[in-house]
Design an enzyme around this catalytic site. Structure first.
Site, PDB file in Angstrom:
ATOM      1  N   HIS A  13       0.776  -1.306  -0.065  1.00 21.12           N
ATOM      2  CA  HIS A  13       0.015   0.213  -0.077  1.00 21.12           C
ATOM      3  C   HIS A  13       0.772   1.112   0.045  1.00 21.12           C
ATOM      4  O   HIS A  13       0.770   2.144  -0.764  1.00 21.12           O
ATOM      5  CB  HIS A  13      -0.860  -0.063   1.168  1.00 21.12           C
ATOM      6  N   GLU A  23       0.821   7.832  -3.790  1.00 25.36           N
ATOM      7  CA  GLU A  23       1.713   7.480  -2.616  1.00 25.36           C
ATOM      8  C   GLU A  23       2.852   8.372  -2.380  1.00 25.36           C
ATOM      9  O   GLU A  23       3.243   8.723  -1.240  1.00 25.36           O
ATOM     10  CB  GLU A  23       2.064   5.945  -2.590  1.00 25.36           C
ATOM     11  N   HIS A  46       2.791  10.597   0.748  1.00 18.91           N
ATOM     12  CA  HIS A  46       3.764  10.129   1.582  1.00 18.91           C
ATOM     13  C   HIS A  46       5.183  10.218   1.117  1.00 18.91           C
ATOM     14  O   HIS A  46       6.003  10.732   2.094  1.00 18.91           O
ATOM     15  CB  HIS A  46       3.477   8.682   2.043  1.00 18.91           C
TER      16      HIS A  46
HETATM   17  P1  AMP Z   1      -3.469   6.642   1.695  1.00 12.33           P
HETATM   18  O1  AMP Z   1      -4.114   8.110   0.900  1.00 12.33           O
HETATM   19  O2  AMP Z   1      -2.138   6.588   1.319  1.00 12.33           O
HETATM   20  O3  AMP Z   1      -3.886   6.277   2.753  1.00 12.33           O
HETATM   21  O4  AMP Z   1      -4.217   5.423   0.446  1.00 12.33           O
HETATM   22  C1  AMP Z   1      -5.441   5.538   0.364  1.00 12.33           C
HETATM   23  C2  AMP Z   1      -5.839   5.711  -0.892  1.00 12.33           C
HETATM   24  O5  AMP Z   1      -5.364   4.586  -1.781  1.00 12.33           O
HETATM   25  C3  AMP Z   1      -7.390   5.518  -1.124  1.00 12.33           C
HETATM   26  O6  AMP Z   1      -7.835   6.499  -2.336  1.00 12.33           O
HETATM   27  C4  AMP Z   1      -7.611   4.217  -1.773  1.00 12.33           C
HETATM   28  O7  AMP Z   1      -8.660   4.063  -2.378  1.00 12.33           O
HETATM   29  C5  AMP Z   1      -6.378   3.996  -2.336  1.00 12.33           C
HETATM   30  N1  AMP Z   1      -5.709   2.634  -2.505  1.00 12.33           N
HETATM   31  C6  AMP Z   1      -5.464   1.910  -1.550  1.00 12.33           C
HETATM   32  N2  AMP Z   1      -5.438   0.450  -1.915  1.00 12.33           N
HETATM   33  C7  AMP Z   1      -5.368   0.516  -3.189  1.00 12.33           C
HETATM   34  C8  AMP Z   1      -5.048  -0.288  -4.388  1.00 12.33           C
HETATM   35  N3  AMP Z   1      -4.837  -1.528  -4.005  1.00 12.33           N
HETATM   36  N4  AMP Z   1      -5.262   0.212  -5.627  1.00 12.33           N
HETATM   37  C9  AMP Z   1      -5.707   1.501  -6.075  1.00 12.33           C
HETATM   38  N5  AMP Z   1      -5.659   2.422  -4.947  1.00 12.33           N
HETATM   39  C10 AMP Z   1      -5.557   1.921  -3.756  1.00 12.33           C
END
Ligand code: AMP
Length: 242
Positions: free
Chosen positions: A70, A124, A128
Site C-alpha cells: 500500500h 503514494e 507520503h
Molecule cells: P493513502 O492516502 O495512502 O492512505 O491511501 C488511500 C488511497 O489509496 C485511497 O484513495 C484508496 O482507495 C487507495 N488505494 C488503496 N489501496 C489501493 C489499491 N490496491 N489500488 C488502488 N488504490 C488503492
C-alpha cells in the site's frame, strides 16, 4: 566621530547577517516536516476488493493472491503524520521506469477502471513519499519494494494455519505470528465486508527512518485497530471486473 561610525559599519552588517541567518534556520526548522519512523503498509486485496466492489484488475492481468504494497508512510511518535510535504515533488514515472515490472506485480492498483498503476504510485509518492526527506523518488520506490521482498506475511500466516479462507481468526494471534517472524509486533487495520463483519485489511510494520529497511518495535504503543476476532477473506477473482 563620523569616521568612527563608518569604521563600525562592516561589524554592524556582519552582525545583522548572522542574525538573519539564525532567524532563517529557525524558520526552516519550524516548517520542515520531519518524522520519527516509517510505517510499511501492506494491504490484503481480498478485503480491499470485497468492500470496494468495483475493484478492477490491473492492465497487466490478475494480481497474485498475496499481500500487496500500500505504501511507505513517514509517521510521528504521537500518531500524527506529515503529508504532501513538497508541492514540487510531482511523480515522474521516468525516475522509476526500471522498476515498472516489480511495481506492477507488488504495488498493483486495483482501482477502476483497469489501469497501469501510475495514479496510485503518484498518490503514494506525493502524499507520503514527498515527506520521506532523505529518499529521492527512485530510492523511495526501490526501498519499499525491498521491504516487500524482505518479509512474506502471507507465508508466515499460512505456516501457522491462518489462511485467507473466509474463516474467523484471533487478531492477537495474527499480530503475534507476524511479530515472531519479523522480529517486532506490527499493527493491523480492518474494514468491514458486505455483511458488516470486520476483516483484515492492512498490516503496518514499523521501519527505521534512517535506513528505510530495518524493522523496529513500533515507537507508539502498538494498538490493535481490529476486534479480537476478524475474518481473513479470500481474494475472490470473481468480484473484480474491468
Ligand atoms: P493513502 O492516502 O495512502 O492512505 O491511501 C488511500 C488511497 O489509496 C485511497 O484513495 C484508496 O482507495 C487507495 N488505494 C488503496 N489501496 C489501493 C489499491 N490496491 N489500488 C488502488 N488504490 C488503492
Amino acid at each position: 566621530m563620523v569616521t568612527r561610525l563608518c569604521s563600525l559599519r562592516p561589524v554592524f552588517y556582519a552582525w545583522m547577517l548572522l542574525l538573519l541567518q539564525l532567524i532563517s534556520i529557525d524558520v526552516l526548522k519550524a516548517t520542515a516536516k520531519t518524522f520519527d519512523f516509517y510505517y510499511f503498509v501492506q494491504e490484503w486485496p481480498g478485503s480491499y476488493c470485497d468492500t470496494h466492489r468495483k475493484c478492477c484488475f490491473p492492465k497487466i492481468g490478475i494480481p497474485s493472491s498475496d499481500f500487496h504494497i500500500h505504501g511507505l508512510w513517514p509517521n510521528m511518535e504521537d500518531g500524527s503524520w506529515p503529508q504532501y510535504c513538497s508541492p514540487h515533488s510531482h511523480f515522474d514515472f521516468s525516475q522509476v521506469a526500471d522498476l515498472e515490472g516489480e511495481l506492477e506485480k507488488e504495488w498493483a492498483s486495483l482501482q477502476c477502471p483497469s489501469n497501469n498503476g501510475h495514479k496510485f504510485w503518484a498518490h503514494e509518492w506525493e502524499r507520503h513519499g514527498s515527506c520521506a526527506l532523505n529518499l529521492k523518488e527512485h530510492d523511495y520506490f526501490n526501498s519499499t519494494l525491498a521491504l516487500k521482498k524482505q518479509m512474506d506475511i502471507l507465508g508466515v500466516l499460512e505456516a501457522t494455519g491462518i489462511l485467507p479462507n473466509g474463516e474467523e481468526y484471533s487478531s492477537d494471534e495474527i499480530l503475534e505470528t507476524i511479530g515472531e517472524a519479523i522480529g517486532a509486533v506490527p499493527e493491523i487495520r480492518c474494514n468491514r465486508d458486505l455483511e458488516g463483519r470486520e476483516q483484515l485489511l492492512d498490516v503496518f510494520v514499523c521501519i527505521n527512518k534512517y535506513d528505510a529497511s530495518t524493522v523496529i518495535p513500533c515507537p507508539t504503543e502498538p494498538h490493535n485497530r481490529c476486534s479480537p476476532k476478524i475474518i481473513f477473506p479470500p481474494f475472490r477473482m470473481g468480484l473484480s471486473s474491468s
